[in-house]
Design a protein around this motif. Structure first.
Motif, mmCIF file in Angstrom:
data_model
loop_
_atom_site.group_PDB
_atom_site.id
_atom_site.type_symbol
_atom_site.label_atom_id
_atom_site.label_comp_id
_atom_site.label_asym_id
_atom_site.label_seq_id
_atom_site.Cartn_x
_atom_site.Cartn_y
_atom_site.Cartn_z
ATOM 1 N N ALA A 1 17.111 79.494 80.431
ATOM 2 C CA ALA A 1 16.962 78.051 80.259
ATOM 3 C C ALA A 1 16.814 77.924 78.654
ATOM 4 C CB ALA A 1 15.636 77.396 80.927
ATOM 5 N N SER A 2 17.405 76.690 77.949
ATOM 6 C CA SER A 2 16.884 76.247 76.814
ATOM 7 C C SER A 2 16.840 74.884 76.809
ATOM 8 C CB SER A 2 18.097 77.171 75.746
ATOM 9 O OG SER A 2 19.314 76.570 76.001
ATOM 10 N N PRO A 3 16.506 74.350 75.539
ATOM 11 C CA PRO A 3 16.579 72.788 75.552
ATOM 12 C C PRO A 3 17.942 72.404 75.439
ATOM 13 C CG PRO A 3 14.877 73.543 74.198
ATOM 14 C CD PRO A 3 15.602 74.733 74.425
ATOM 15 N N GLY A 4 18.722 72.887 74.645
ATOM 16 C CA GLY A 4 20.013 72.558 74.545
ATOM 17 C C GLY A 4 20.916 72.687 76.053
ATOM 18 N N LYS A 5 20.694 73.565 76.427
ATOM 19 C CA LYS A 5 21.705 73.900 77.847
ATOM 20 C C LYS A 5 20.995 72.701 78.636
ATOM 21 C CE LYS A 5 22.185 77.979 79.821
ATOM 22 N NZ LYS A 5 21.800 79.186 80.384
ATOM 23 N N GLY A 6 19.693 72.336 78.838
ATOM 24 C CA GLY A 6 18.927 71.367 79.475
ATOM 25 C C GLY A 6 19.607 70.099 79.255
ATOM 26 N N SER A 7 19.942 69.554 77.993
ATOM 27 C CA SER A 7 20.518 68.428 77.575
ATOM 28 C C SER A 7 21.875 68.667 78.218
ATOM 29 C CB SER A 7 20.737 68.353 76.041
ATOM 30 O OG SER A 7 19.513 68.289 75.577
ATOM 31 N N ASP A 8 22.600 69.542 77.908
ATOM 32 C CA ASP A 8 24.066 69.491 78.713
ATOM 33 C C ASP A 8 24.061 69.349 80.307
ATOM 34 O OD1 ASP A 8 24.936 70.087 76.229
ATOM 35 O OD2 ASP A 8 25.297 72.265 76.522
ATOM 36 N N PHE A 9 23.285 70.034 80.930
ATOM 37 C CA PHE A 9 22.854 69.685 82.232
ATOM 38 C C PHE A 9 22.654 68.357 82.757
ATOM 39 C CE2 PHE A 9 21.516 74.252 83.065
ATOM 40 C CZ PHE A 9 22.616 74.694 83.646
ATOM 41 N N HIS A 10 21.476 67.773 81.932
ATOM 42 C CA HIS A 10 21.314 66.307 82.066
ATOM 43 C C HIS A 10 22.204 65.280 81.803
ATOM 44 C CE1 HIS A 10 18.616 62.682 81.703
ATOM 45 N NE2 HIS A 10 17.732 63.470 82.235
ATOM 46 N N ALA A 11 22.965 65.695 80.769
ATOM 47 C CA ALA A 11 24.291 64.693 80.492
ATOM 48 C C ALA A 11 25.305 64.759 81.558
ATOM 49 C CB ALA A 11 24.780 65.322 79.249
ATOM 50 N N ALA A 12 25.479 66.018 82.078
ATOM 51 C CA ALA A 12 26.464 66.029 83.246
ATOM 52 C C ALA A 12 26.095 65.379 84.678
ATOM 53 C CB ALA A 12 26.749 67.541 83.508
ATOM 54 N N VAL A 13 24.778 65.642 84.857
ATOM 55 C CA VAL A 13 24.278 64.800 86.088
ATOM 56 C C VAL A 13 24.347 63.407 85.955
ATOM 57 C CG1 VAL A 13 22.360 64.563 87.368
ATOM 58 C CG2 VAL A 13 22.642 66.932 86.531
ATOM 59 N N VAL A 14 23.992 62.852 84.644
ATOM 60 C CA VAL A 14 23.925 61.591 84.453
ATOM 61 C C VAL A 14 25.568 60.977 84.384
ATOM 62 C CG1 VAL A 14 23.446 59.687 82.777
ATOM 63 C CG2 VAL A 14 21.808 61.268 83.322
ATOM 64 N N ASN A 15 26.371 61.585 83.944
ATOM 65 C CA ASN A 15 27.816 61.464 84.222
ATOM 66 C C ASN A 15 28.100 61.100 85.303
ATOM 67 O OD1 ASN A 15 28.589 61.122 81.314
ATOM 68 N ND2 ASN A 15 29.014 63.254 81.400
ATOM 69 N N GLU A 16 27.853 62.251 86.370
ATOM 70 C CA GLU A 16 28.158 61.833 87.926
ATOM 71 C C GLU A 16 27.832 60.852 88.377
ATOM 72 O OE1 GLU A 16 30.846 63.793 89.094
ATOM 73 O OE2 GLU A 16 31.040 64.627 87.166
ATOM 74 N N LEU A 17 26.472 60.685 88.000
ATOM 75 C CA LEU A 17 25.693 59.591 88.975
ATOM 76 C C LEU A 17 26.164 58.167 88.422
ATOM 77 C CD1 LEU A 17 23.322 59.670 90.731
ATOM 78 C CD2 LEU A 17 21.780 59.884 88.605
ATOM 79 N N VAL A 18 26.500 58.090 87.120
ATOM 80 C CA VAL A 18 27.025 56.879 86.606
ATOM 81 C C VAL A 18 28.382 56.475 87.488
ATOM 82 C CG1 VAL A 18 28.231 55.885 84.675
ATOM 83 C CG2 VAL A 18 25.929 56.794 84.356
#
Ligand SMILES: [Zn+2]
Length: 256
Positions: A227-244
């Protein structure tokens, strides 16, 4: 838009037909030696708020009930579980209140694998109870975004299960101050059969009980060291995109 920050007249002024009410649910349960017990609820609320911020007033995020169904984590200190029936009654009462006010689109965004069976039942039972009055949908966010998450992951099968590469990175993006990577231990549990998987994206057809303490000494399933913060931001953005994308679609579903 946070529901708990709105006044009664402000809520009354919302579009009853189109506004999507998003109820995050998660758990209070052990997340290995390196993450807080509130991880699942914090992450579910965070992705819900991320999506609502992009939907310009068309989605409202409800205050999440903290607890979920976590019987399989109870051998680890700190876990608090509801009975499955309690969780069903709790979510049913919240959804029922919104429907009583005439709101018609309610989405449960789940962040805890152990709630999966409960939200399956809730999608059907609440859908039936409010048929014609409201549409109810339930999803687990990491399953909604499974393809995007799979593209970003580095670990092999078993590397994403619990307090793992995925959840640890997500928490680093959301509340890095609560993640203690120096205490993390990787674990690839052996569930004992090729029919069973502990991977978040594993997709086994078999439903059975996994007691986490039987499979992992630390409570971690997977590899938090990736895990890393950068990867976390990528995961988070990917989830938010799908949710939107989903909420946009859900806002247009027919009532019956
Ligand atoms: Zn979790």
């Amino acid at each position: 838009m946070r529901y708990e920050e709105l006044s009664s007249p402000e809520i009354d002024a919302l579009d009853r037909d189109r506004t999507v009410f998003v109820l995050p649910i998660g758990s209070v349960e052990q997340h290995g030696r390196h993450m807080p017990v509130g991880t699942d609820t914090m992450l579910a609320e965070s992705v819900a708020l991320g999506a609502a911020a992009r939907l310009a007033g068309r989605a409202v995020v409800m205050p999440p009930p903290w607890y979920g169904f976590s019987a399989h984590h109870m051998r680890f200190p700190g876990t608090v579980t509801l009975r499955a029936e309690t969780l069903m009654a709790l979510v049913g009462d919240i959804v029922g209140s919104l429907v009583e006010h005439g709101f018609r689109r309610i989405l449960v965004v789940n962040g805890h694998g152990g709630n999966g069976g409960v939200i399956d039942v809730l999608g059907s039972t609440l859908g039936h109870r409010f048929h014609g009055k409201a549409r109810i949908a339930c999803l687990t966010y990491f399953q909604l975004a499974r393809e995007a998450i799979a593209r970003l992951r580095e670990s092999g099968p078993g590397g994403m299960g619990h307090a793992c590469e995925f959840e640890t990175a997500m928490m680093m993006a959301v509340r890095e101050d609560l993640v203690h990577l120096d205490r993390a231990v990787a674990a690839y549990p052996d569930p004992g059969s090729s029919y069973l998987t502990t991977d978040l994206l594993g997709g086994s057809a078999i439903r059975t009980y996994h007691d986490f303490a039987d499979l992992s000494e630390t409570g971690t399933f997977g590899d938090p060291m990736l895990a890393s913060p950068g990867k976390g931001s990528d995961f988070h953005a990917a989830v938010v995109n799908e949710l939107v994308r989903f909420i946009d679609d859900f806002a247009g579903w027919r009532m019956g």
